[in-house]
Write a protein that holds these residues in place. Structure first.
Motif, PDB file in Angstrom:
ATOM      1  N   VAL A   5      45.658   1.601  32.397  1.00  0.00           N
ATOM      2  CA  VAL A   5      45.900   1.673  33.830  1.00  0.00           C
ATOM      3  C   VAL A   5      47.333   2.162  34.034  1.00  0.00           C
ATOM      4  O   VAL A   5      48.276   1.564  33.505  1.00  0.00           O
ATOM      5  N   VAL A   6      47.505   3.230  34.793  1.00  0.00           N
ATOM      6  CA  VAL A   6      48.823   3.812  35.038  1.00  0.00           C
ATOM      7  C   VAL A   6      49.160   3.684  36.526  1.00  0.00           C
ATOM      8  O   VAL A   6      48.375   4.086  37.381  1.00  0.00           O
ATOM      9  N   ILE A   7      50.334   3.131  36.789  1.00  0.00           N
ATOM     10  CA  ILE A   7      50.839   3.015  38.161  1.00  0.00           C
ATOM     11  C   ILE A   7      52.163   3.758  38.249  1.00  0.00           C
ATOM     12  O   ILE A   7      53.120   3.424  37.550  1.00  0.00           O
ATOM     13  N   ALA A   8      52.218   4.785  39.086  1.00  0.00           N
ATOM     14  CA  ALA A   8      53.477   5.481  39.350  1.00  0.00           C
ATOM     15  C   ALA A   8      54.302   4.623  40.299  1.00  0.00           C
ATOM     16  O   ALA A   8      53.811   4.186  41.345  1.00  0.00           O
ATOM     17  N   TYR A   9      55.559   4.405  39.937  1.00  0.00           N
ATOM     18  CA  TYR A   9      56.395   3.470  40.698  1.00  0.00           C
ATOM     19  C   TYR A   9      57.629   4.167  41.261  1.00  0.00           C
ATOM     20  O   TYR A   9      58.326   4.904  40.552  1.00  0.00           O
ATOM     21  N   TYR A  10      57.912   3.876  42.552  1.00  0.00           N
ATOM     22  CA  TYR A  10      59.174   4.286  43.164  1.00  0.00           C
ATOM     23  C   TYR A  10      59.449   3.346  44.335  1.00  0.00           C
ATOM     24  O   TYR A  10      58.722   3.358  45.329  1.00  0.00           O
ATOM     25  N   ARG A  11      60.459   2.510  44.190  1.00  0.00           N
ATOM     26  CA  ARG A  11      60.839   1.557  45.238  1.00  0.00           C
ATOM     27  C   ARG A  11      59.626   0.779  45.741  1.00  0.00           C
ATOM     28  O   ARG A  11      59.388   0.690  46.953  1.00  0.00           O
ATOM     29  N   GLY A  12      58.874   0.237  44.812  1.00  0.00           N
ATOM     30  CA  GLY A  12      57.593  -0.356  45.155  1.00  0.00           C
ATOM     31  C   GLY A  12      57.557  -1.850  45.338  1.00  0.00           C
ATOM     32  O   GLY A  12      56.493  -2.402  45.657  1.00  0.00           O
ATOM     33  N   LEU A  13      58.666  -2.535  45.142  1.00  0.00           N
ATOM     34  CA  LEU A  13      58.669  -3.986  45.356  1.00  0.00           C
ATOM     35  C   LEU A  13      58.971  -4.276  46.828  1.00  0.00           C
ATOM     36  O   LEU A  13      59.750  -3.560  47.449  1.00  0.00           O
ATOM     37  N   PRO A  14      58.329  -5.317  47.391  1.00  0.00           N
ATOM     38  CA  PRO A  14      57.479  -6.329  46.761  1.00  0.00           C
ATOM     39  C   PRO A  14      55.986  -5.992  46.728  1.00  0.00           C
ATOM     40  O   PRO A  14      55.189  -6.780  46.216  1.00  0.00           O
ATOM     41  N   ASP A  15      55.566  -4.835  47.287  1.00  0.00           N
ATOM     42  CA  ASP A  15      54.132  -4.528  47.363  1.00  0.00           C
ATOM     43  C   ASP A  15      53.463  -4.485  45.992  1.00  0.00           C
ATOM     44  O   ASP A  15      52.275  -4.795  45.856  1.00  0.00           O
ATOM     45  N   LEU A  16      54.205  -4.101  44.965  1.00  0.00           N
ATOM     46  CA  LEU A  16      53.634  -4.020  43.626  1.00  0.00           C
ATOM     47  C   LEU A  16      53.023  -5.338  43.183  1.00  0.00           C
ATOM     48  O   LEU A  16      52.043  -5.350  42.433  1.00  0.00           O
ATOM     49  N   GLU A  17      53.578  -6.440  43.635  1.00  0.00           N
ATOM     50  CA  GLU A  17      53.066  -7.748  43.238  1.00  0.00           C
ATOM     51  C   GLU A  17      51.609  -7.929  43.660  1.00  0.00           C
ATOM     52  O   GLU A  17      50.812  -8.526  42.930  1.00  0.00           O
ATOM     53  N   VAL A  18      51.258  -7.395  44.819  1.00  0.00           N
ATOM     54  CA  VAL A  18      49.872  -7.500  45.296  1.00  0.00           C
ATOM     55  C   VAL A  18      48.933  -6.752  44.353  1.00  0.00           C
ATOM     56  O   VAL A  18      47.853  -7.244  43.992  1.00  0.00           O
ATOM     57  N   GLN A  19      49.339  -5.576  43.914  1.00  0.00           N
ATOM     58  CA  GLN A  19      48.507  -4.791  43.010  1.00  0.00           C
ATOM     59  C   GLN A  19      48.389  -5.450  41.641  1.00  0.00           C
ATOM     60  O   GLN A  19      47.295  -5.486  41.048  1.00  0.00           O
ATOM     61  N   ILE A  20      49.484  -5.963  41.114  1.00  0.00           N
ATOM     62  CA  ILE A  20      49.432  -6.626  39.806  1.00  0.00           C
ATOM     63  C   ILE A  20      48.539  -7.865  39.868  1.00  0.00           C
ATOM     64  O   ILE A  20      47.748  -8.123  38.949  1.00  0.00           O
ATOM     65  N   HIS A  21      48.640  -8.608  40.943  1.00  0.00           N
ATOM     66  CA  HIS A  21      47.755  -9.770  41.096  1.00  0.00           C
ATOM     67  C   HIS A  21      46.297  -9.332  41.136  1.00  0.00           C
ATOM     68  O   HIS A  21      45.419  -9.981  40.538  1.00  0.00           O
ATOM     69  N   ALA A  22      46.006  -8.231  41.819  1.00  0.00           N
ATOM     70  CA  ALA A  22      44.631  -7.722  41.886  1.00  0.00           C
ATOM     71  C   ALA A  22      44.139  -7.296  40.505  1.00  0.00           C
ATOM     72  O   ALA A  22      42.978  -7.542  40.137  1.00  0.00           O
ATOM     73  N   LEU A  23      44.988  -6.679  39.719  1.00  0.00           N
ATOM     74  CA  LEU A  23      44.596  -6.274  38.368  1.00  0.00           C
ATOM     75  C   LEU A  23      44.325  -7.481  37.484  1.00  0.00           C
ATOM     76  O   LEU A  23      43.474  -7.435  36.579  1.00  0.00           O
ATOM     77  N   LEU A  45      63.046  -3.414  38.734  1.00  0.00           N
ATOM     78  CA  LEU A  45      61.683  -3.403  38.204  1.00  0.00           C
ATOM     79  C   LEU A  45      61.648  -3.932  36.779  1.00  0.00           C
ATOM     80  O   LEU A  45      60.770  -4.729  36.431  1.00  0.00           O
ATOM     81  N   ALA A  46      62.585  -3.504  35.950  1.00  0.00           N
ATOM     82  CA  ALA A  46      62.618  -3.962  34.562  1.00  0.00           C
ATOM     83  C   ALA A  46      62.749  -5.481  34.501  1.00  0.00           C
ATOM     84  O   ALA A  46      62.042  -6.152  33.720  1.00  0.00           O
ATOM     85  N   GLU A  47      63.611  -6.040  35.312  1.00  0.00           N
ATOM     86  CA  GLU A  47      63.797  -7.493  35.341  1.00  0.00           C
ATOM     87  C   GLU A  47      62.550  -8.194  35.868  1.00  0.00           C
ATOM     88  O   GLU A  47      62.135  -9.232  35.342  1.00  0.00           O
ATOM     89  N   TYR A  48      61.946  -7.613  36.877  1.00  0.00           N
ATOM     90  CA  TYR A  48      60.735  -8.182  37.474  1.00  0.00           C
ATOM     91  C   TYR A  48      59.602  -8.253  36.455  1.00  0.00           C
ATOM     92  O   TYR A  48      58.917  -9.276  36.319  1.00  0.00           O
ATOM     93  N   LEU A  49      59.393  -7.187  35.705  1.00  0.00           N
ATOM     94  CA  LEU A  49      58.304  -7.155  34.732  1.00  0.00           C
ATOM     95  C   LEU A  49      58.594  -8.045  33.519  1.00  0.00           C
ATOM     96  O   LEU A  49      57.677  -8.618  32.934  1.00  0.00           O
TER      97      LEU A  49
END
Length: 287
Positions: A5-23, A45-49
């Motif tokens: 699964v590939v997710i292109a990221y650019y200034r995506g927090l905090p919305d990215l959390e919703v997608q990761i939870h869905a995955l 992002l690096a710290e978040y992951l």
């Protein structure tokens, strides 16, 4: 079948959390890895992951794609970061349904490139959700009276096919890149498949200015890809109909300037303006 699964990221927090939870809620019983392709070069992002509770479950990994801006570059870098049988793409600000990955992989056993439907209710308030119609979820969407496409936020492809066609075309950084990719794969002789159960909750932009900019970009670049592949587009008489619909939805009177009404007008008119600009810029006629 192994899946990436590939997710292109650019200034995506905090919305990215919703997608990761869905995955993390997927009912797929095979192994898959999630690669976040960081087009920003984000320490955040690096710290978040690094400390994410789903890091091991999803085999979460960040790769740096910040050397060249654009979603297509990020997707290419993310895809080439590992070797899996099947690649699936979703976006940082959406939410895949629990059956998404299973349905995509199953469809990918029979077809070379696959897609699924989008829905607008889960992530958007009712007013914003009413701004834009989405394609019928029961069947694939045919763009420009030419070939079916799937949106880049819900697309799967066999890795061997990805390599054969050369990946995403980075001259389309964002808008219409998915149309170009789907058409290039099919015109190369590969098959298109559709998975109705591979549903994605799609997040609309909520600002009127950014919505206008987005839809104008869509229309302009769709004209470009239509010319590239000699897609006929709609018949000539569609233009006055579209223009008439735009005028008919225009909130002329002050009492009609509701956010819902303005948003619908922005989407319809922005699409028309984008197609006109694209037709002029790329010296074609695409309605």
């Amino acid at each position: 079948m192994t899946a990436l699964v590939v997710i292109a990221y650019y200034r995506g927090l905090p919305d990215l959390e919703v997608q990761i939870h869905a995955l993390a809620q997927q009912d797929y019983d095979g192994f898959f890895e999630v690669v976040i392709s960081d087009n920003e070069g984000s320490d955040e992002l690096a710290e978040y992951l690094e400390g994410h509770p789903h890091r091991e479950l999803l085999a979460l990994r960040r790769v740096d794609s910040s050397d060249v801006p654009g979603t297509t570059h990020a997707r290419n870098v993310g895809t080439r970061a590992a070797v899996y049988d099947f690649i699936v793409y979703c976006d940082q600000d959406d939410a895949v349904h629990p059956s998404w990955l299973r349905a995509m992989v199953e469809a990918g056993r029979e077809a070379d490139i696959v897609g699924g439907p989008l829905e607008r209710e889960t992530l958007n308030d009712p007013v914003v959700a009413a701004w834009r119609e989405l394609p019928d979820p029961a069947e694939p969407f045919v763009m420009g009276r030419f070939l079916p496409i799937t949106f880049g936020c819900n697309l799967g492809i066999r890795r061997a096919v990805f390599d054969d066609v050369g990946g995403w075309d980075e001259s389309y950084p964002t808008a219409a890149s998915d149309v170009e990719f789907c058409w290039r794969v099919q015109t190369a002789g590969y098959t298109f498949g559709y998975a109705p159960e591979a549903m994605v909750a799609y997040r609309f932009r909520t600002g009127l200015r950014e919505t206008w900019a987005q839809v104008v970009d869509y229309g302009r670049e769709e004209a470009r890809v239509a010319k590239q592949y000699s897609a006929p587009g709609r018949q000539w008489w569609w233009f006055p109909i579209h223009a008439g619909v735009s005028l008919g939805t225009a909130p002329i009177w002050p009492w009609a300037w509701s956010r819902k009404k303005v948003g619908q007008w922005v989407w319809i008119t922005g699409n028309l303006v984008g197609r006109v600009r694209g037709s002029v810029k790329y010296r074609t006629v695409y309605w």
